[in-house]
Structure formats: structure tokens, C-alpha cells
Write a protein that holds these residues in place. Sequence first.
Motif, PDB file in Angstrom:
ATOM      1  N   TYR A  63       0.826  -1.205   0.000  1.00 61.50           N
ATOM      2  CA  TYR A  63       0.000   0.000   0.000  1.00 61.50           C
ATOM      3  C   TYR A  63       0.866   1.262   0.000  1.00 61.50           C
ATOM      4  N   ASP A  64       1.878   1.296   0.843  1.00 62.11           N
ATOM      5  CA  ASP A  64       2.717   2.491   0.949  1.00 62.11           C
ATOM      6  C   ASP A  64       3.494   2.757  -0.332  1.00 62.11           C
ATOM      7  N   GLN A  65       3.925   1.710  -1.008  1.00 56.99           N
ATOM      8  CA  GLN A  65       4.758   1.882  -2.192  1.00 56.99           C
ATOM      9  C   GLN A  65       3.959   2.179  -3.455  1.00 56.99           C
ATOM     10  N   PHE A  66       2.752   1.634  -3.574  1.00 59.26           N
ATOM     11  CA  PHE A  66       2.071   1.666  -4.861  1.00 59.26           C
ATOM     12  C   PHE A  66       0.651   2.232  -4.828  1.00 59.26           C
ATOM     13  N   SER A  67       0.181   2.720  -3.700  1.00 58.19           N
ATOM     14  CA  SER A  67      -1.197   3.216  -3.646  1.00 58.19           C
ATOM     15  C   SER A  67      -1.408   4.429  -4.540  1.00 58.19           C
ATOM     16  N   ASP A  68      -0.325   5.150  -4.871  1.00 60.80           N
ATOM     17  CA  ASP A  68      -0.477   6.309  -5.757  1.00 60.80           C
ATOM     18  C   ASP A  68      -0.932   5.894  -7.151  1.00 60.80           C
ATOM     19  N   LYS A  69      -0.765   4.623  -7.516  1.00 58.79           N
ATOM     20  CA  LYS A  69      -1.248   4.143  -8.818  1.00 58.79           C
ATOM     21  C   LYS A  69      -2.768   4.188  -8.888  1.00 58.79           C
ATOM     22  N   LEU A  70      -3.427   4.242  -7.741  1.00 53.89           N
ATOM     23  CA  LEU A  70      -4.883   4.273  -7.697  1.00 53.89           C
ATOM     24  C   LEU A  70      -5.438   5.658  -7.374  1.00 53.89           C
ATOM     25  N   THR A  71      -4.582   6.584  -7.005  1.00 59.26           N
ATOM     26  CA  THR A  71      -5.059   7.909  -6.607  1.00 59.26           C
ATOM     27  C   THR A  71      -4.519   9.030  -7.477  1.00 59.26           C
ATOM     28  N   ASN A  72      -3.359   8.836  -8.067  1.00 61.96           N
ATOM     29  CA  ASN A  72      -2.726   9.866  -8.882  1.00 61.96           C
ATOM     30  C   ASN A  72      -3.009   9.602 -10.352  1.00 61.96           C
ATOM     31  N   LEU A  73      -3.694  10.526 -11.000  1.00 66.00           N
ATOM     32  CA  LEU A  73      -4.047  10.366 -12.417  1.00 66.00           C
ATOM     33  C   LEU A  73      -2.925  10.792 -13.361  1.00 66.00           C
ATOM     34  N   ASN A  74      -1.826  11.279 -12.833  1.00 65.77           N
ATOM     35  CA  ASN A  74      -0.684  11.660 -13.672  1.00 65.77           C
ATOM     36  C   ASN A  74       0.206  10.441 -13.893  1.00 65.77           C
ATOM     37  N   SER A 258      -4.836  -6.921  -8.599  1.00 67.36           N
ATOM     38  CA  SER A 258      -5.632  -7.255  -9.777  1.00 67.36           C
ATOM     39  C   SER A 258      -5.119  -6.514 -11.007  1.00 67.36           C
ATOM     40  N   ASN A 259      -4.730  -5.255 -10.827  1.00 68.49           N
ATOM     41  CA  ASN A 259      -4.136  -4.510 -11.940  1.00 68.49           C
ATOM     42  C   ASN A 259      -2.838  -5.160 -12.402  1.00 68.49           C
ATOM     43  N   CYS A 260      -2.033  -5.639 -11.448  1.00 71.48           N
ATOM     44  CA  CYS A 260      -0.801  -6.339 -11.813  1.00 71.48           C
ATOM     45  C   CYS A 260      -1.114  -7.608 -12.597  1.00 71.48           C
ATOM     46  N   HIS A 261      -2.145  -8.335 -12.177  1.00 70.47           N
ATOM     47  CA  HIS A 261      -2.559  -9.534 -12.897  1.00 70.47           C
ATOM     48  C   HIS A 261      -3.011  -9.182 -14.315  1.00 70.47           C
ATOM     49  N   LEU A 264      -0.126  -8.634 -16.632  1.00 76.35           N
ATOM     50  CA  LEU A 264       0.546  -9.875 -17.022  1.00 76.35           C
ATOM     51  C   LEU A 264      -0.301 -10.743 -17.940  1.00 76.35           C
ATOM     52  N   HIS A 265      -1.607 -10.789 -17.708  1.00 78.98           N
ATOM     53  CA  HIS A 265      -2.459 -11.762 -18.400  1.00 78.98           C
ATOM     54  C   HIS A 265      -3.642 -11.146 -19.137  1.00 78.98           C
ATOM     55  N   GLY A 266      -3.817  -9.832 -19.063  1.00 77.49           N
ATOM     56  CA  GLY A 266      -4.982  -9.224 -19.676  1.00 77.49           C
ATOM     57  C   GLY A 266      -6.230  -9.474 -18.842  1.00 77.49           C
ATOM     58  N   SER A 267      -7.360  -9.051 -19.373  1.00 73.06           N
ATOM     59  CA  SER A 267      -8.620  -9.236 -18.667  1.00 73.06           C
ATOM     60  C   SER A 267      -9.751  -9.271 -19.688  1.00 73.06           C
ATOM     61  N   LEU A 280       3.908  -4.859 -16.755  1.00 74.60           N
ATOM     62  CA  LEU A 280       3.979  -4.704 -15.307  1.00 74.60           C
ATOM     63  C   LEU A 280       5.021  -3.669 -14.916  1.00 74.60           C
ATOM     64  N   GLU A 281       6.150  -3.651 -15.630  1.00 74.28           N
ATOM     65  CA  GLU A 281       7.192  -2.675 -15.329  1.00 74.28           C
ATOM     66  C   GLU A 281       6.686  -1.261 -15.601  1.00 74.28           C
ATOM     67  N   GLU A 282       5.984  -1.068 -16.715  1.00 77.82           N
ATOM     68  CA  GLU A 282       5.457   0.253 -17.036  1.00 77.82           C
ATOM     69  C   GLU A 282       4.409   0.686 -16.013  1.00 77.82           C
ATOM     70  N   TYR A 283       3.611  -0.237 -15.525  1.00 76.48           N
ATOM     71  CA  TYR A 283       2.563   0.132 -14.574  1.00 76.48           C
ATOM     72  C   TYR A 283       3.149   0.500 -13.215  1.00 76.48           C
ATOM     73  N   LEU A 284       4.117  -0.281 -12.734  1.00 77.93           N
ATOM     74  CA  LEU A 284       4.625  -0.076 -11.386  1.00 77.93           C
ATOM     75  C   LEU A 284       5.692   0.996 -11.295  1.00 77.93           C
ATOM     76  N   TYR A 285       6.454   1.180 -12.369  1.00 71.95           N
ATOM     77  CA  TYR A 285       7.610   2.073 -12.247  1.00 71.95           C
ATOM     78  C   TYR A 285       7.552   3.273 -13.167  1.00 71.95           C
TER      79      TYR A 285
END
Length: 285
Positions: A63-74, A258-261, A264-267, A280-285
Motif C-alpha cells: 500500500y505504501d509503495q504503490f497506492s499512488d497508482k490508484l489515486t494519482n491520475l498523472n 488485480s491490476n498487476c494480474h 501480465l495476463h490481460g482481462s 507490469l514494469e510500465e505500470y509499477l515504475y
Amino acid sequence: MQRTMQAPNGMNNQGTKASGLEVLCICLRRLAYPCRFADLSQMFHRPKPELCVLFKVGIDFIYDQFSDKLTNLNQPWLTVPQLERYCAAIHAKGAPLEFCWGMVDGTIRSMCRPGHLQQEVYGHKRVHSLKFQCVVTPNGLVANVFGPLVGRRHDAALLNGCGILEHMQQHMVTPAGDEMYLYGDRAYPLTPNLMRPYRGQITEEQQAFNTEMSRARNSVEWEFSKIVRLWAFLDFKKNLKLFLSPVGKLYLVGVLLSNCHTCLHGSETSQFFGLNPPTLEEYLY
């Protein structure tokens, strides 16, 4: 994750140490299906108190490392050129709207009846719950989450508190000057950056509009379903106890995983609209 994580002092005389991979595995196994720490003890060969500590450490770290992926639209995958691709993909599936880049909806997550604030968290669906608002893009990712709020709050209250419409007015405009917008259900108000179905006595053309947009809006329901399908622990309300466990944080971590999944595998959403999510690298970093 860090290679070695140190648990808080006081849990035992020497502390609890584990590799980042082991902590992640404990978190994934715990979230994947409702189970007791006694069951995990046989799998990871650790006592229950240690597993409890490591699970909390892992959830807090994610949560501390990646929660901004869900709150920051930039985000790199939410730039104007990318949003134009999303608009084109939604329109290509028959949606009448040309500049709709995502779908927005609220979701209620049921939990055990708390000992305090029972009336506050008791919603119109007659369950004790917390409420989240999610925005889903046609590549299958949950781009934004606002919450939790108490379960009795209306979807419009989440919309007013999240600030996403103000961000869209400033940053989500096509080079030609057209404002982009989201599409929600009838619970939402009609604004320049948020469209909704026609209500009341409507014509055949308006009904056709509602039908076509409803097909596209199903994507947000698919992602809600995927989250609890992958992480069944989040759907086991008897073990989600407010004031005893971080119920809201657990759901947000489930959305991140779920976003990480999806990366990796689509939805189902990405396949329906024909758009690949970022790596996954583009999403997380």
C-alpha cells in the motif's frame, strides 16, 4: 520488495525476519482464499503470530509503495494520447459517445457488523459495508479508486469528494479542445465531464443510446468481479472486521494486485475493447 523485512519489535524476543518474496507469497496466499493462519502455518512452516505480523508488513508495504497508482491520475498510461486511444476503442465498440475514456461506478464491500458506528456503515443494500468508487479504462485497469467511505453514502457523495472532475477539466482535453468525460450509471449527476443514461420518459433513440452505452459500461462490473474472484478473502465478510483489521486497505491492495494480474495476463475488459494494458514494469515504475 526489500530483500529482508523486519517485523515490529515486541512480537518475540528476536524479531521476525523474512525475505520479501516470502512475505509476498504469504500475502497472496492469504488473500487468494479465506483461510486461517493455522492453515498457513503448515504451508510456510512459521507460527501463527509470525504469519500475522508478516501479512500486515506485506500489506502495509504494498500500500505504501504503490497506492499512488490508484489515486494519482498523472500516470504514463493516462496521458492525453493514451486517453484518445481509449475513447476510440470505446466508440469503436458501438458506444455513441466519442470522447468517453472510462467508466465510473461505486462498489459496496460487505463486512462483519462492527461494534461501533453500526448505523453509519449500514447501507441501502441492508449490509454493513464500506464503499469505494472506481474508474475503469478499456485496457482493463482500474485507473482510480476513491474511498473507503461508510456504506450508507450515495455514489454522488463519492464523486464530489474525489476531485476527479476538476482534474479532468484541467488536464483531459483533446488537442482540438474537446473535453473528455467518464460514463456512469443513473446515480450520478450529469456534468460536462460525466455522462449518464437518459432517465424518465425517453424516445427510441435515447433508449438505443442507453443500451449501447450499457454494453460498454459492463466493463466496470467485470473488473469488480475479477477483484473478488482473484482475492476471495475480500469477499468473506465474516473475517473483515472493522477496527480489528484494515478492511479498506485490504481492498485497495486487492485492486492493485488485480491490476498487476491484468498487466501480465490481460482481462475480459481488455479483450472486449481490443486494447493491451501496459507491461507490469510500465505500470509499477
